[in-house]
Motif scaffolding. Structure first.
Motif, PDB file in Angstrom:
ATOM      1  N   LEU A 107       0.839  -1.190   0.000  1.00 45.88           N
ATOM      2  CA  LEU A 107       0.000   0.000   0.000  1.00 45.88           C
ATOM      3  C   LEU A 107       0.879   1.248   0.000  1.00 45.88           C
ATOM      4  O   LEU A 107       1.909   1.297   0.682  1.00 45.88           O
ATOM      5  N   THR A 108       0.480   2.242  -0.776  1.00 45.20           N
ATOM      6  CA  THR A 108       1.122   3.555  -0.747  1.00 45.20           C
ATOM      7  C   THR A 108       0.061   4.611  -0.451  1.00 45.20           C
ATOM      8  O   THR A 108      -0.981   4.641  -1.113  1.00 45.20           O
ATOM      9  N   ALA A 109       0.298   5.430   0.557  1.00 44.74           N
ATOM     10  CA  ALA A 109      -0.628   6.495   0.927  1.00 44.74           C
ATOM     11  C   ALA A 109       0.101   7.832   0.865  1.00 44.74           C
ATOM     12  O   ALA A 109       1.322   7.898   1.060  1.00 44.74           O
ATOM     13  N   THR A 110      -0.629   8.900   0.574  1.00 41.26           N
ATOM     14  CA  THR A 110      -0.031  10.239   0.511  1.00 41.26           C
ATOM     15  C   THR A 110      -0.812  11.212   1.366  1.00 41.26           C
ATOM     16  O   THR A 110      -2.031  11.111   1.503  1.00 41.26           O
TER      17      THR A 110
ATOM     18  N   GLY B  30       8.312   8.987   1.669  1.00 40.19           N
ATOM     19  CA  GLY B  30       8.797   9.552   0.409  1.00 40.19           C
ATOM     20  C   GLY B  30       8.290  10.977   0.270  1.00 40.19           C
ATOM     21  O   GLY B  30       7.077  11.197   0.251  1.00 40.19           O
ATOM     22  N   VAL B  31       9.226  11.956   0.177  1.00 39.17           N
ATOM     23  CA  VAL B  31       8.823  13.349  -0.001  1.00 39.17           C
ATOM     24  C   VAL B  31       8.610  13.571  -1.497  1.00 39.17           C
ATOM     25  O   VAL B  31       9.557  13.775  -2.264  1.00 39.17           O
TER      26      VAL B  31
ATOM     27  N   LEU C 258       3.716  14.150   1.310  1.00 37.23           N
ATOM     28  CA  LEU C 258       4.542  13.114   1.938  1.00 37.23           C
ATOM     29  C   LEU C 258       3.828  11.773   1.756  1.00 37.23           C
ATOM     30  O   LEU C 258       2.639  11.636   2.064  1.00 37.23           O
ATOM     31  N   SER C 259       4.541  10.791   1.244  1.00 37.31           N
ATOM     32  CA  SER C 259       3.951   9.461   1.043  1.00 37.31           C
ATOM     33  C   SER C 259       4.541   8.468   2.041  1.00 37.31           C
ATOM     34  O   SER C 259       5.577   8.722   2.664  1.00 37.31           O
ATOM     35  N   VAL C 260       3.862   7.342   2.201  1.00 40.04           N
ATOM     36  CA  VAL C 260       4.378   6.233   2.993  1.00 40.04           C
ATOM     37  C   VAL C 260       4.032   4.952   2.233  1.00 40.04           C
ATOM     38  O   VAL C 260       2.948   4.829   1.654  1.00 40.04           O
TER      39      VAL C 260
ATOM     40  N   CYS D  37      -1.641  10.332   9.430  1.00 39.39           N
ATOM     41  CA  CYS D  37      -0.621  11.336   9.118  1.00 39.39           C
ATOM     42  C   CYS D  37      -0.679  12.435  10.179  1.00 39.39           C
ATOM     43  O   CYS D  37      -1.760  12.938  10.506  1.00 39.39           O
ATOM     44  N   HIS D  38       0.503  12.799  10.727  1.00 36.93           N
ATOM     45  CA  HIS D  38       0.587  13.784  11.798  1.00 36.93           C
ATOM     46  C   HIS D  38       1.425  14.981  11.361  1.00 36.93           C
ATOM     47  O   HIS D  38       2.370  14.858  10.582  1.00 36.93           O
ATOM     48  N   GLY D  39       1.067  16.143  11.940  1.00 32.95           N
ATOM     49  CA  GLY D  39       1.920  17.312  11.799  1.00 32.95           C
ATOM     50  C   GLY D  39       3.106  17.222  12.738  1.00 32.95           C
ATOM     51  O   GLY D  39       3.189  16.319  13.593  1.00 32.95           O
TER      52      GLY D  39
END
Length: 406
Positions: free
Chosen positions: A28-31, A60-61, A67-69, A87-89
């Motif tokens: 899985l890739t999420a952005t 991945g920037v 920002l992806s993961v 996703c967090h700040g």
């Protein structure tokens, strides 16, 4: 995937905008996309999965705003409510997130068994066919219908907790006609159906264990005990013949001896026992011949253990109450103290206390797991004789003779 409206941050998943359901082993890739108006950089963000921070090597920037993961070879979900990818700040605030459901389609349920308590109801249970249901929420549906005709129906009274793979049909069942029963399992990745079980209600009748089980001595016979019990109350309204089974064991043993040839009697004499020994006894029931059926029903559970002791081959000498030196040890005194405490709780208003009270106490003591190996390998049995003080209103212990028998 929902945006956080106050921060205007958006989390996007590649390929599908909804909460994804994936097979074990998937990738899985999420952005996470920032609003350019905030002037923040994607490199300040980070990802967590079920509250655990993911390593930066999975990030991945893509740009200053994205920002992806990437997650590879995913394991089954740790929570049936879904794994939380968030996703967090930089300050830890949640910017967006999604639930991931990772598992397998269900396998067909197995070990479907059913029983009836009164020929008018039916209870069934089964086991899941595999571990997939522990990763994705799986719905089970118990269905049934008359074998040759009739409409398919679904059981409605499903159990929860540890017994959740079971269902109860309370009424409207037919006799003398076989039913077909099966279980369907469904989740977001697929479905499966168990093998069909065919049964007649009359062939799966069972009962509660026999009630009021009592074990007592047979006069002065030191190798025998007699067991008596009452028929289970569920069978009073059914035309039946019951057969019973007894099992018994020594107090300090885990091996049961079974008596099979009890027939439909409600008493049985156990012979060939060891003198001066405590035995635990249980009884169970199997209904047969219900409404003329030739097949036996299903054995009930065993009754709660009942204890009794056989007489010693030696005779207690009246008036001889002098303790032997071997009795003067802390283990015996501790056991006597426990027994007297138990008597104070249970003997109010009683008269003519006897060895039965001691046997009941041994059951209570074994349930509290304090009797095993208390007297080492001597396998001693203790006998207490009581009589009442006639001048008092309530029963009191006025004297005690103790004799230790090897």
């Amino acid at each position: 995937i929902a945006a956080a409206p106050l921060t205007q941050f958006v989390l996007k998943l590649a390929g599908n905008p909804d909460d994804p359901v994936m097979y074990i082993g998937s990738s899985l890739t999420a952005t996470c996309t920032l609003n350019p108006e905030f002037g923040l950089h994607a490199s300040t963000l980070y990802w967590t999965l079920n509250g655990m921070r993911l390593p930066s090597s999975t990030y991945g920037v893509v740009s200053s705003e994205i920002l992806s993961v990437s997650l590879h070879n995913l394991n089954g979900s740790q929570q049936q409510s879904g794994d939380n990818l968030v996703c967090h700040g930089a300050d830890g605030h949640v910017l967006g997130g999604s639930c991931l459901y990772v598992g397998m389609p269900p396998e067909k349920p197995v070990n479907l068994t059913c029983w009836s308590r009164n020929t008018k109801d039916l209870s069934c249970r089964w086991r899941p066919g595999g571990p997939g249901e522990t990763h994705i929420r799986t719905k089970y549906a118990l269905k049934y219908k008359l074998r040759w005709y009739g409409k398919e129906k679904e059981c409605e009274n499903y159990s929860s907790g540890k017994q959740r793979h079971s269902c109860y049909i309370p009424r409207n069942l037919a006799l003398f006609t076989p039913y077909e029963i099966w279980v369907e399992a469904t989740n977001q990745l697929g479905s499966a159906t168990s093998d069909i079980t065919t049964l007649d209600i009359l062939d799966v009748v069972t009962t509660d264990p026999p009630a009021n089980v009592q074990v007592s001595r047979v006069g002065d016979l030191d190798d025998q005990l007699i067991v008596r019990w009452a028929s289970p109350p569920e069978l009073k309204d059914i035309l039946f013949q019951a057969k019973y089974q007894i099992r018994y064991r020594l107090e300090d043993s885990t091996e049961w001896k079974v008596v099979d040839d009890v027939s439909n009697q409600t008493s049985c004499r156990l012979a060939g026992l060891q003198p001066g020994t405590v035995y635990f006894v249980q009884v169970r029931c199997n209904p047969v011949g219900i409404y003329g059926s030739r097949k036996a029903g299903i054995w009930s559970d065993w009754s709660h253990p009942t204890a009794a002791s056989t007489p010693s081959s030696e005779r207690l000498q009246s008036g001889s109450c002098d303790p032997k030196p071997s009795e003067q040890n802390s283990t015996l005194r501790r056991e006597l103290k426990q027994f007297f405490g138990w008597v104070r709780k249970h003997a109010y208003g009683c008269s003519g206390m006897s060895i039965k009270l001691y046997d009941q106490w041994r059951v209570w003591l074994q349930k509290s797991h304090r009797t095993r190996n208390q007297v080492g390998k001597q396998n001693l049995s203790f006998y207490y004789l009581f009589w009442d003080a006639p001048t008092h209103r309530h029963t009191h212990i006025s004297h005690c003779c103790t004799r230790v028998l090897n």
